[in-house]
Write a protein that holds these residues in place. Structure first.
Motif, PDB file in Angstrom:
ATOM      1  N   LYS A  61      53.243  98.576  34.459  1.00 16.22           N
ATOM      2  CA  LYS A  61      53.845  97.372  33.884  1.00 16.22           C
ATOM      3  C   LYS A  61      54.997  96.867  34.737  1.00 16.22           C
ATOM      4  N   SER A  62      55.726  97.782  35.381  1.00 12.87           N
ATOM      5  CA  SER A  62      56.853  97.377  36.213  1.00 12.87           C
ATOM      6  C   SER A  62      56.408  96.569  37.423  1.00 12.87           C
ATOM      7  N   PHE A  84      54.595  92.993  35.343  1.00 18.52           N
ATOM      8  CA  PHE A  84      55.247  92.194  34.298  1.00 18.52           C
ATOM      9  C   PHE A  84      55.673  90.828  34.803  1.00 18.52           C
ATOM     10  N   ASP A  98      53.060  88.251  34.327  1.00 15.08           N
ATOM     11  CA  ASP A  98      52.712  87.967  32.934  1.00 15.08           C
ATOM     12  C   ASP A  98      53.511  86.783  32.392  1.00 15.08           C
ATOM     13  N   ASP A  99      54.600  86.461  33.092  1.00 11.66           N
ATOM     14  CA  ASP A  99      55.440  85.338  32.686  1.00 11.66           C
ATOM     15  C   ASP A  99      54.909  84.061  33.346  1.00 11.66           C
ATOM     16  N   VAL A 134      64.435  94.375  29.038  1.00 12.06           N
ATOM     17  CA  VAL A 134      63.466  95.463  28.873  1.00 12.06           C
ATOM     18  C   VAL A 134      63.987  96.469  27.851  1.00 12.06           C
ATOM     19  N   SER A 179      59.236  90.744  25.213  1.00 15.11           N
ATOM     20  CA  SER A 179      57.865  90.688  25.714  1.00 15.11           C
ATOM     21  C   SER A 179      57.791  90.066  27.109  1.00 15.11           C
ATOM     22  N   GLU A 180      58.736  89.163  27.422  1.00 11.30           N
ATOM     23  CA  GLU A 180      58.817  88.555  28.751  1.00 11.30           C
ATOM     24  C   GLU A 180      60.232  88.792  29.287  1.00 11.30           C
ATOM     25  N   HIS A 236      62.995  96.647  36.114  1.00 15.80           N
ATOM     26  CA  HIS A 236      62.087  96.933  35.007  1.00 15.80           C
ATOM     27  C   HIS A 236      61.942  98.438  34.788  1.00 15.80           C
ATOM     28  N   GLN A 286      63.111 100.323  31.397  1.00 14.42           N
ATOM     29  CA  GLN A 286      62.291 101.233  30.590  1.00 14.42           C
ATOM     30  C   GLN A 286      63.010 102.547  30.346  1.00 14.42           C
TER      31      GLN A 286
END
Length: 243
Positions: A5-6, A9, A12-13, A47, A52-53, A224, A228
């Motif tokens: 995800k790092s 992500f 995803d934006d 984060v 979510s973003e 990110h 986390q």
């Protein structure tokens, strides 16, 4: 910890190009580029808050600038030991230079010069150890700063070591992954830069843009990963937005 995800992500934006593109421009402007450091803190904070973003908007430039400025001041304070390493031995070198013109004091000058050299080596070893420790714990300092948002939070040494000590596995997972990611991205981008540099004029422009892109993307990955880490260390979903 979701390592993949790092790396993904950012994409995803839907506004990632405008957000990071503006960040890249700001990062190039002296003084104003403090805001880029603040943007990195914003990613960590988002984060940790479970957004979510996580890529922040640039609608609060002043807050980002202030965060970056505080981090810069903290960095200057942390760099003070380096001044000691440089300045203190130099003072031992000035004395022999003054005494060396006199044959009666030559032996004293040699002794002082020798003491200065020995002191420099000892301080250099201490500084190298200090730099290694600081480079390892710096992400934990960032996480605490993202949580509290104050200059004083950058110097909460007990909290920093407690944070790392109680969360060894996720901390060093994030640290190692970010380090290896930086090396891998740098290697790939460096190879591309070598190739495109053969293109007259345009190659240099592409290489420059690519270099900025590497810094921006690597910073986002770094932020990110440690966001986390903070999310896991301080409690999932706990708000960490400073007042």
């Amino acid at each position: 910890m979701n390592i993949g995800k790092s790396f993904s992500f950012v994409f995803d934006d839907k506004q990632w190009i405008s957000k990071l593109g503006l960040g890249a421009v700001i990062a190039l402007v002296p003084i104003l580029n403090f805001a880029w450091s603040g943007y990195m803190v914003g990613i960590i904070r988002n984060v940790m808050n479970g957004e979510s973003e996580p890529l922040p908007n640039w609608d609060d430039l002043g807050k980002k600038f202030n965060d970056g400025l505080l981090l810069t001041v903290a960095g200057i304070v942390y760099s003070l030991p380096m001044l000691i390493v440089i300045c203190l031995p130099m003072s031992f070198m000035i004395v022999p230079a003054i005494l060396s013109g006199n044959t009666d004091t030559q032996a004293l000058a040699d002794a002082v010069a020798g003491a200065g050299s020995a002191l420099f080596l000892c301080l250099l070893c201490a500084f190298i150890l200090y730099a290694i420790v600081l480079s390892v714990i710096y992400p934990a300092i960032l996480v605490i700063f993202a949580r509290e948002g104050t200059l004083a939070s950058c110097f909460k040494f007990r909290e920093v070591f407690d944070l790392v000590g109680k969360n060894v596995s996720p901390f060093f997972t994030a640290w190692i992954v970010s380090f290896l990611a930086g090396l891998a991205i740098g290697l790939v981008a460096g190879t591309i830069q070598v190739v495109v540099n053969f293109i007259p004029c345009l190659g240099q422009i592409i290489s420059f843009v690519l270099a900025i892109g590497i810094v921006v993307y690597s910073t986002a990955i770094y932020a990110h990963l440690f966001g986390q880490f903070g999310y896991m260390a301080f409690g999932q979903g706990q708000s960490v937005t400073p007042v």
